[in-house]
Motif scaffolding. Structure first.
Motif, PDB file in Angstrom:
ATOM      1  N   GLY A   1       0.823  -1.208   0.000  1.00 14.93           N
ATOM      2  CA  GLY A   1       0.000   0.000   0.000  1.00 14.93           C
ATOM      3  C   GLY A   1       0.854   1.254   0.000  1.00 14.93           C
ATOM      4  O   GLY A   1       0.519   2.257  -0.639  1.00 14.93           O
ATOM      5  N   ALA A   2       1.980   1.203   0.724  1.00 19.00           N
ATOM      6  CA  ALA A   2       2.907   2.342   0.731  1.00 19.00           C
ATOM      7  C   ALA A   2       3.521   2.539  -0.647  1.00 19.00           C
ATOM      8  O   ALA A   2       3.661   3.664  -1.134  1.00 19.00           O
ATOM      9  CB  ALA A   2       3.992   2.131   1.776  1.00 19.00           C
ATOM     10  N   PHE A   3       3.881   1.430  -1.308  1.00 18.96           N
ATOM     11  CA  PHE A   3       4.520   1.514  -2.622  1.00 18.96           C
ATOM     12  C   PHE A   3       3.568   2.065  -3.675  1.00 18.96           C
ATOM     13  O   PHE A   3       3.924   2.946  -4.462  1.00 18.96           O
ATOM     14  CB  PHE A   3       5.026   0.144  -3.068  1.00 18.96           C
ATOM     15  CG  PHE A   3       5.554   0.129  -4.475  1.00 18.96           C
ATOM     16  CD1 PHE A   3       6.795   0.668  -4.767  1.00 18.96           C
ATOM     17  CD2 PHE A   3       4.785  -0.387  -5.515  1.00 18.96           C
ATOM     18  CE1 PHE A   3       7.272   0.683  -6.067  1.00 18.96           C
ATOM     19  CE2 PHE A   3       5.244  -0.373  -6.825  1.00 18.96           C
ATOM     20  CZ  PHE A   3       6.504   0.163  -7.095  1.00 18.96           C
ATOM     21  N   THR A   4       2.326   1.538  -3.722  1.00 20.03           N
ATOM     22  CA  THR A   4       1.386   2.013  -4.742  1.00 20.03           C
ATOM     23  C   THR A   4       1.016   3.483  -4.515  1.00 20.03           C
ATOM     24  O   THR A   4       0.844   4.243  -5.466  1.00 20.03           O
ATOM     25  CB  THR A   4       0.109   1.152  -4.763  1.00 20.03           C
ATOM     26  OG1 THR A   4      -0.526   1.186  -3.477  1.00 20.03           O
ATOM     27  CG2 THR A   4       0.444  -0.284  -5.149  1.00 20.03           C
ATOM     28  N   ALA A   5       0.914   3.889  -3.250  1.00 21.27           N
ATOM     29  CA  ALA A   5       0.626   5.292  -2.952  1.00 21.27           C
ATOM     30  C   ALA A   5       1.796   6.177  -3.372  1.00 21.27           C
ATOM     31  O   ALA A   5       1.596   7.276  -3.898  1.00 21.27           O
ATOM     32  CB  ALA A   5       0.337   5.470  -1.468  1.00 21.27           C
ATOM     33  N   PHE A   6       3.020   5.691  -3.163  1.00 22.16           N
ATOM     34  CA  PHE A   6       4.197   6.443  -3.595  1.00 22.16           C
ATOM     35  C   PHE A   6       4.196   6.608  -5.111  1.00 22.16           C
ATOM     36  O   PHE A   6       4.478   7.700  -5.630  1.00 22.16           O
ATOM     37  CB  PHE A   6       5.476   5.725  -3.148  1.00 22.16           C
ATOM     38  CG  PHE A   6       6.732   6.304  -3.741  1.00 22.16           C
ATOM     39  CD1 PHE A   6       7.217   7.528  -3.306  1.00 22.16           C
ATOM     40  CD2 PHE A   6       7.424   5.629  -4.732  1.00 22.16           C
ATOM     41  CE1 PHE A   6       8.377   8.081  -3.855  1.00 22.16           C
ATOM     42  CE2 PHE A   6       8.584   6.164  -5.290  1.00 22.16           C
ATOM     43  CZ  PHE A   6       9.060   7.391  -4.847  1.00 22.16           C
ATOM     44  N   PHE A   7       3.854   5.523  -5.828  1.00 29.14           N
ATOM     45  CA  PHE A   7       3.886   5.579  -7.289  1.00 29.14           C
ATOM     46  C   PHE A   7       2.790   6.487  -7.842  1.00 29.14           C
ATOM     47  O   PHE A   7       3.062   7.419  -8.606  1.00 29.14           O
ATOM     48  CB  PHE A   7       3.740   4.171  -7.879  1.00 29.14           C
ATOM     49  CG  PHE A   7       3.755   4.153  -9.383  1.00 29.14           C
ATOM     50  CD1 PHE A   7       4.951   4.252 -10.071  1.00 29.14           C
ATOM     51  CD2 PHE A   7       2.571   4.058 -10.100  1.00 29.14           C
ATOM     52  CE1 PHE A   7       4.973   4.256 -11.458  1.00 29.14           C
ATOM     53  CE2 PHE A   7       2.581   4.054 -11.490  1.00 29.14           C
ATOM     54  CZ  PHE A   7       3.786   4.162 -12.170  1.00 29.14           C
ATOM     55  N   TRP A   8       1.510   6.230  -7.450  1.00 27.40           N
ATOM     56  CA  TRP A   8       0.397   6.962  -8.038  1.00 27.40           C
ATOM     57  C   TRP A   8       0.187   8.333  -7.396  1.00 27.40           C
ATOM     58  O   TRP A   8       0.016   9.334  -8.106  1.00 27.40           O
ATOM     59  CB  TRP A   8      -0.892   6.145  -7.917  1.00 27.40           C
ATOM     60  CG  TRP A   8      -0.893   4.924  -8.767  1.00 27.40           C
ATOM     61  CD1 TRP A   8      -0.652   3.641  -8.372  1.00 27.40           C
ATOM     62  CD2 TRP A   8      -1.119   4.864 -10.189  1.00 27.40           C
ATOM     63  NE1 TRP A   8      -0.720   2.780  -9.445  1.00 27.40           N
ATOM     64  CE2 TRP A   8      -1.003   3.500 -10.573  1.00 27.40           C
ATOM     65  CE3 TRP A   8      -1.413   5.815 -11.168  1.00 27.40           C
ATOM     66  CZ2 TRP A   8      -1.179   3.080 -11.886  1.00 27.40           C
ATOM     67  CZ3 TRP A   8      -1.589   5.402 -12.477  1.00 27.40           C
ATOM     68  CH2 TRP A   8      -1.471   4.054 -12.833  1.00 27.40           C
ATOM     69  N   ALA A   9       0.177   8.401  -6.067  1.00 31.32           N
ATOM     70  CA  ALA A   9      -0.091   9.669  -5.382  1.00 31.32           C
ATOM     71  C   ALA A   9       1.161  10.522  -5.242  1.00 31.32           C
ATOM     72  O   ALA A   9       1.060  11.717  -4.951  1.00 31.32           O
ATOM     73  CB  ALA A   9      -0.695   9.401  -4.003  1.00 31.32           C
ATOM     74  N   GLY A  10       2.333   9.892  -5.447  1.00 34.53           N
ATOM     75  CA  GLY A  10       3.586  10.628  -5.397  1.00 34.53           C
ATOM     76  C   GLY A  10       4.074  10.965  -6.786  1.00 34.53           C
ATOM     77  O   GLY A  10       3.900  12.077  -7.279  1.00 34.53           O
ATOM     78  N   LEU A  11       4.639   9.973  -7.486  1.00 30.99           N
ATOM     79  CA  LEU A  11       5.284  10.211  -8.774  1.00 30.99           C
ATOM     80  C   LEU A  11       4.303  10.620  -9.874  1.00 30.99           C
ATOM     81  O   LEU A  11       4.511  11.628 -10.560  1.00 30.99           O
ATOM     82  CB  LEU A  11       6.054   8.959  -9.200  1.00 30.99           C
ATOM     83  CG  LEU A  11       7.167   8.490  -8.259  1.00 30.99           C
ATOM     84  CD1 LEU A  11       7.833   7.235  -8.801  1.00 30.99           C
ATOM     85  CD2 LEU A  11       8.200   9.596  -8.049  1.00 30.99           C
TER      86      LEU A  11
END
Length: 318
Positions: free
Chosen positions: A208-218
């Motif tokens: 969940g942390a990784f997908t949030a970093f990818f979509w909501a971050g990058l």
């Protein structure tokens, strides 16, 4: 184009008029914009169904949307309408908050952003403009090259550096703004990794942390960047001219919502200090509505709302 030095700026001159048939030139420019901007965006949209459920969730979308709005309004209301053009006065807490929010868009520190944009207005689509799409010519190859340059390449390829001492001396004297400007890197890191932390806590998982970093971050940062840059490129290439200007700024309706009203760019160049850019019927301007809310709360004062007589004098006859 001749290089511009800050000590001796080149004289402005009218950008060359198209040598092609106006209707044919306009059609060529629209096609070029479509391939340059919309096809990559459509590819991103097409990727969503493939990632839905395992690589993209509502949690990622909600976090990304919140950070997109914070950073986007930080740029449009803060960096642009307040710090660059003085469209309204902000009390100290709001002024600091807008500087922080705009920094979270990761488009450069507040002083650098403001200096570049003030320089753009001084030389808009003339020699000295840091990101005019018309610097190479009017044929389709030159338009494509100019779009790429105005959209993003100018930040990496241009040797014409903007002097903050010349274009943003007021901000260099503001201690609060200077502090936020110096905090740019920590704010960048927060903007990128806070979504990951929130996503991880909500889902209680590293995935969940990784997908949030990818979509909501990058992805969120990339999308906001391209929307902002599109005002520099697309809104100086195609669109409607409702008000008389000395440059090629135009209104592009389909960018209005994602840009929070910034794509009503023709009026902005006709009246840069106006707090509302979408002044005609049906022109949605989310940033102007946000400033209106700040005014009602007493956080913003001396708002420069549209002047009917001034707008009428600049209106293009139809």
């Amino acid at each position: 184009m001749t290089a511009v030095t800050e000590s001796a700026p080149a004289a402005t001159r009218r950008a060359p008029e198209p040598e092609l048939d106006p209707e044919g030139a306009s059609k060529t420019q629209r096609i070029t914009v479509f391939f340059f901007v919309l096809i990559p965006l459509l590819a991103l949209v097409a990727a969503v169904p493939f990632a839905w459920g395992w690589g993209l969730t509502w949690t990622d979308i909600i976090i990304g949307a919140v950070f997109y709005v914070i950073g986007g309004l930080g740029i449009t209301v803060g960096f642009h309408r307040h710090f660059t053009h003085g469209s309204f006065k902000a009390n100290r807490p709001l002024r600091i908050a807008l500087a922080i929010a705009g920094s979270m868009a990761i488009e450069g520190s507040v002083i650098k952003w403001v200096a570049d944009h003030r320089r753009h207005h001084k030389y808009a689509d003339h020699e000295g403009d840091p990101h005019s799409p018309w610097r190479f010519g009017d044929d389709w190859r030159s338009v494509a090259k100019g779009l790429f340059y105005a959209h993003m390449a100018w930040m990496f390829l241009s040797e014409e550096k903007t002097s903050p001492k010349r274009f943003a001396p007021d901000l260099l004297k503001d201690k609060d703004v200077l502090r936020v400007d110096r905090m740019f890197i920590p704010l960048v890191l927060f903007s990128l990794f806070a979504p990951a932390a929130i996503g991880g806590l909500v889902t209680m998982s590293w995935w969940g942390a990784f997908t949030a970093f990818f979509w909501a971050g990058l992805v969120r940062v990339a999308l906001l960047h391209h929307v902002t840059w599109s005002v520099n490129s697309i809104c100086h290439t195609i669109g409607e001219e409702n008000f008389e200007v000395r440059d090629r700024s135009r209104n592009v309706w389909w960018l209005a919502v994602p840009s929070f009203g910034e794509s009503w760019h023709n009026l902005h160049h006709a009246d840069p200090t106006c707090a509302r850019h979408g002044v005609l019927k049906g022109q949605v301007d989310i940033s102007a509505r946000t400033i209106w809310i700040f005014e009602k709360l007493g956080w913003a004062t001396k708002v420069r709302w549209p002047n009917t007589e001034r707008l009428a004098a600049k209106r293009v006859s139809v």
